[in-house]
Write an enzyme that holds these catalytic residues in place. Structure first.
Site, PDB file in Angstrom:
ATOM      1  N   LYS A  60       0.827  -1.228   0.000  1.00  0.00           N
ATOM      2  CA  LYS A  60       0.000   0.000   0.000  1.00  0.00           C
ATOM      3  C   LYS A  60       0.847   1.258   0.000  1.00  0.00           C
ATOM      4  O   LYS A  60       0.591   2.220   0.714  1.00  0.00           O
ATOM      5  CB  LYS A  60      -0.970   0.010   1.177  1.00  0.00           C
ATOM      6  CG  LYS A  60      -1.933  -1.172   1.172  1.00  0.00           C
ATOM      7  CD  LYS A  60      -2.923  -1.078   2.315  1.00  0.00           C
ATOM      8  CE  LYS A  60      -3.823  -2.291   2.407  1.00  0.00           C
ATOM      9  NZ  LYS A  60      -3.142  -3.541   2.759  1.00  0.00           N
TER      10      LYS A  60
HETATM   11  P1  OMP Z   1      -7.715 -11.077   7.054  1.00  0.00           P
HETATM   12  O1  OMP Z   1      -8.742 -10.151   7.621  1.00  0.00           O
HETATM   13  O2  OMP Z   1      -6.928 -11.795   8.119  1.00  0.00           O
HETATM   14  O3  OMP Z   1      -8.280 -11.996   6.015  1.00  0.00           O
HETATM   15  O4  OMP Z   1      -6.615 -10.145   6.333  1.00  0.00           O
HETATM   16  C1  OMP Z   1      -6.947  -9.194   5.381  1.00  0.00           C
HETATM   17  C2  OMP Z   1      -5.730  -8.808   4.561  1.00  0.00           C
HETATM   18  O5  OMP Z   1      -6.149  -7.954   3.491  1.00  0.00           O
HETATM   19  C3  OMP Z   1      -4.656  -8.026   5.316  1.00  0.00           C
HETATM   20  O6  OMP Z   1      -3.394  -8.346   4.754  1.00  0.00           O
HETATM   21  C4  OMP Z   1      -4.989  -6.570   5.035  1.00  0.00           C
HETATM   22  O7  OMP Z   1      -3.844  -5.734   5.067  1.00  0.00           O
HETATM   23  C5  OMP Z   1      -5.530  -6.667   3.595  1.00  0.00           C
HETATM   24  N1  OMP Z   1      -6.522  -5.620   3.221  1.00  0.00           N
HETATM   25  C6  OMP Z   1      -7.643  -5.426   3.982  1.00  0.00           C
HETATM   26  O8  OMP Z   1      -7.926  -6.161   4.945  1.00  0.00           O
HETATM   27  N2  OMP Z   1      -8.509  -4.396   3.654  1.00  0.00           N
HETATM   28  C7  OMP Z   1      -8.311  -3.581   2.600  1.00  0.00           C
HETATM   29  O9  OMP Z   1      -9.133  -2.718   2.321  1.00  0.00           O
HETATM   30  C8  OMP Z   1      -7.183  -3.796   1.786  1.00  0.00           C
HETATM   31  C9  OMP Z   1      -6.341  -4.854   2.063  1.00  0.00           C
HETATM   32  C10 OMP Z   1      -5.352  -5.192   1.026  1.00  0.00           C
HETATM   33  O10 OMP Z   1      -4.956  -4.289   0.274  1.00  0.00           O
HETATM   34  O11 OMP Z   1      -5.018  -6.353   0.829  1.00  0.00           O
END
Ligand code: OMP
Length: 269
Positions: A94
């Site tokens: 990001k």
């Molecule tokens: P879990 O909630 O454990 O499945 O993780 C979510 C993953 O997606 C993490 O690595 C966050 O940094 C990423 N993420 C988000 O949760 N929300 C967003 O809006 C964007 C991201 C991302 O860009 O991957």
């Protein structure tokens, strides 16, 4: 190029699932904790157990930078390329900064780590994205409508009759896709917005986090998010997959969780 590689992975594994490699040292199973490279060992076993069920892997850089494990991040990405070269790697950092600094961030993602794609924060504008977009063979995934609860504080503000996230979607479709390598992040936790963004960008693939631990609604996402060819989504789950088990069989448990998610998604395709 990235979009082609992603399409092939969608097809080969009949899967829209992305496994998020977000390893927290304090949560790793005992059986990997005494290894020389515990994070790499954990990732490797999960990758070996899931590679035929996924369309991508997404290591989140904070888990490596924050735990002095950047070497293990590099080892993980190299391992995927060497053993499963058909599966694209999303470098989730990001990043977003002025052009000269963005040049270095693009080098970090694409030259140092050799990732297939990178997540970027587009809120500093086009010149900050250009260094990434100019790597025409790689994917650039811009935050549009994020999954977190406070995302609406800024992204949903109405400016000139339009929510800011819709403006970002329009910019992606009309301005940032000159190399056909832009994608957008749209959280699974906001399916109504996801549907609106799909109308603005009929063909752009979306990275969709927020399934599992954040409570996103898979059925609602699939209903409004698919492209005409019944793909177009990279649905990420991190904690829901990597911590599905915590014993010696943790990798097998991650496989089961990945397979269940893939099948649930495919049921609505
Ligand atoms: P879990 O909630 O454990 O499945 O993780 C979510 C993953 O997606 C993490 O690595 C966050 O940094 C990423 N993420 C988000 O949760 N929300 C967003 O809006 C964007 C991201 C991302 O860009 O991957």
């Amino acid at each position: 190029m990235f979009i082609e590689k992603l399409k092939k992975a969608w097809e080969k594994n009949n899967s829209l699932v992305c496994v998020g490699l977000d390893p927290d040292l304090s949560k790793l199973p005992e059986c990997v904790k005494d290894k020389e490279f515990p994070i790499f060992e954990f990732n490797k076993q999960i990758i070996d157990a899931t590679h035929d069920l996924v369309c991508s892997y997404k290591p989140q850089v904070a888990y490596y930078a924050g735990q002095d494990a950047e070497k293990e991040l590099k080892m993980t990405i190299d391992y995927i390329h060497a053993n499963y070269p058909e599966i694209p790697v999303i470098f989730d950092s990001k990043r977003g900064d002025i052009g000269s600094t963005a040049d270095m961030y693009a080098k970090e993602a694409f030259d140092r780590y050799n990732a297939d794609s990178v997540t970027v924060n587009p809120y500093m504008g086009t010149d900050t994205l250009k260094p990434f977009l100019d790597y025409a063979e790689r994917g650039v995934i811009a935050l549009c409508r994020t999954s977190n609860p406070s995302g609406d504080e800024i992204q949903n503000l109405i400016v000139e009759d339009k929510a800011i996230y819709k403006h970002v979607a329009k910019m992606a479709n009309e301005k940032w896709n000159y190399n056909n390598n832009i994608l957008l992040v749209v959280g699974a936790t906001y399916p109504a917005e996801l549907g609106e963004i799909r109308e603005i960008c009929p063909d752009i693939p979306f990275l969709v986090p927020g399934i599992g631990a954040q409570g996103g609604d898979i059925e609602a996402v699939l209903k409004v998010g698919l492209t005409a060819d019944k793909a177009g989504l990279v649905i990420n789950s991190s904690r829901g997959i990597i911590y599905a088990g915590n014993g010696e069989d943790f990798a097998q448990k991650s496989r089961e969780a990945t397979e269940t998610l893939r099948n649930t998604i495919n049921q609505y395709r």
